[in-house]
Design an enzyme around this catalytic site. Structure first.
Site, PDB file in Angstrom:
ATOM      1  N   HIS A 162       0.848  -1.180   0.000  1.00 14.87           N
ATOM      2  CA  HIS A 162       0.000   0.000   0.000  1.00 14.87           C
ATOM      3  C   HIS A 162       0.894   1.244   0.000  1.00 14.87           C
ATOM      4  O   HIS A 162       2.110   1.149   0.165  1.00 14.87           O
ATOM      5  CB  HIS A 162      -0.948   0.000   1.210  1.00 14.87           C
ATOM      6  CG  HIS A 162      -0.272  -0.001   2.538  1.00 14.87           C
ATOM      7  ND1 HIS A 162      -0.288  -1.065   3.402  1.00 14.87           N
ATOM      8  CD2 HIS A 162       0.457   0.954   3.170  1.00 14.87           C
ATOM      9  CE1 HIS A 162       0.394  -0.781   4.490  1.00 14.87           C
ATOM     10  NE2 HIS A 162       0.853   0.442   4.374  1.00 14.87           N
ATOM     11  N   ALA A 163       0.276   2.376  -0.181  1.00 11.41           N
ATOM     12  CA  ALA A 163       0.973   3.665  -0.064  1.00 11.41           C
ATOM     13  C   ALA A 163       0.076   4.577   0.760  1.00 11.41           C
ATOM     14  O   ALA A 163      -1.136   4.349   0.870  1.00 11.41           O
ATOM     15  CB  ALA A 163       1.231   4.279  -1.431  1.00 11.41           C
TER      16      ALA A 163
END
Ligand code: TYD
Length: 170
Positions: free
Chosen positions: A84-85
């Site tokens: 994820h970011a």
């Protein structure tokens, strides 16, 4: 390559010129112009009783005000985490025990890998940086300091959404 004042150039494993400087005597900071890999070598305070590392926010040796700490442990061999970011969150990761691999991707075609394998080695995970953790050792305890509270709406968990946002911004 240009270098901000006070920073010494040296060759970087990722092929870019890297920057090293002491941060208030507590850590050596190494970054590179690609700004994917930004690591900190924290000062170890050792005496006959063992060793100690102190992490302090507000740029004492962690480059943000610390609002949260969490740790990941008991990860089965072969498991991948992360993927994820964050839109705004900045984090600093340290394996305080054992080791794991961190893969970074800025969504603009640049990726880098770092082994976090020492309790004095910190990795800055900037906002808008897709990151995945893998190759966890059985004894791995991955500690993460964050500059804000947990907020699910700050995540990109879908890679295509992240790519679109990174490319629109970059
Ligand atoms: P996640 O960030 O996806 O973990 P990883 O990046 O290690 O794969 O979080 C896993 C779960 O834990 C998810 O349900 C959200 C929750 N969580 C919290 O409640 N608080 C936190 O501070 C964090 C980091 C996660």
């Amino acid at each position: 390559a240009r270098s901000p004042a006070g920073l010494a150039n040296r060759a970087c494993a990722c092929g870019f010129v890297s920057l090293t400087r002491a941060v208030r005597g507590f850590a050596d900071y190494t970054g590179c112009f690609a700004m994917l890999i930004q690591t900190f070598d924290f000062k170890i305070i050792s005496d006959g009783r063992g060793s100690l590392i102190a992490l302090e926010g507000d740029s004492v040796n962690v480059p943000f005000a610390i609002q949260r700490m969490y740790y990941v442990f008991g990860v089965e061999a072969g498991t991948k985490r992360g993927a994820h970011a964050h839109k705004q969150l900045r984090q600093l990761a340290v394996c305080v025990s054992g080791a794991c691999r961190m893969t970074l991707d800025n969504g603009l075609g640049e990726t880098a890998e770092v082994m976090l394998d020492s309790p004095n080695k910190g990795l800055l995970i900037e906002r808008m940086m897709w990151h995945e953790m893998s190759d966890f050792s059985p004894d791995c305890v991955l500690a993460v300091l964050a500059d804000d509270h947990y907020n699910e709406s700050d995540y990109y968990r879908n890679y295509e959404d992240f790519l679109r946002a990174a490319q629109a911004a970059g």
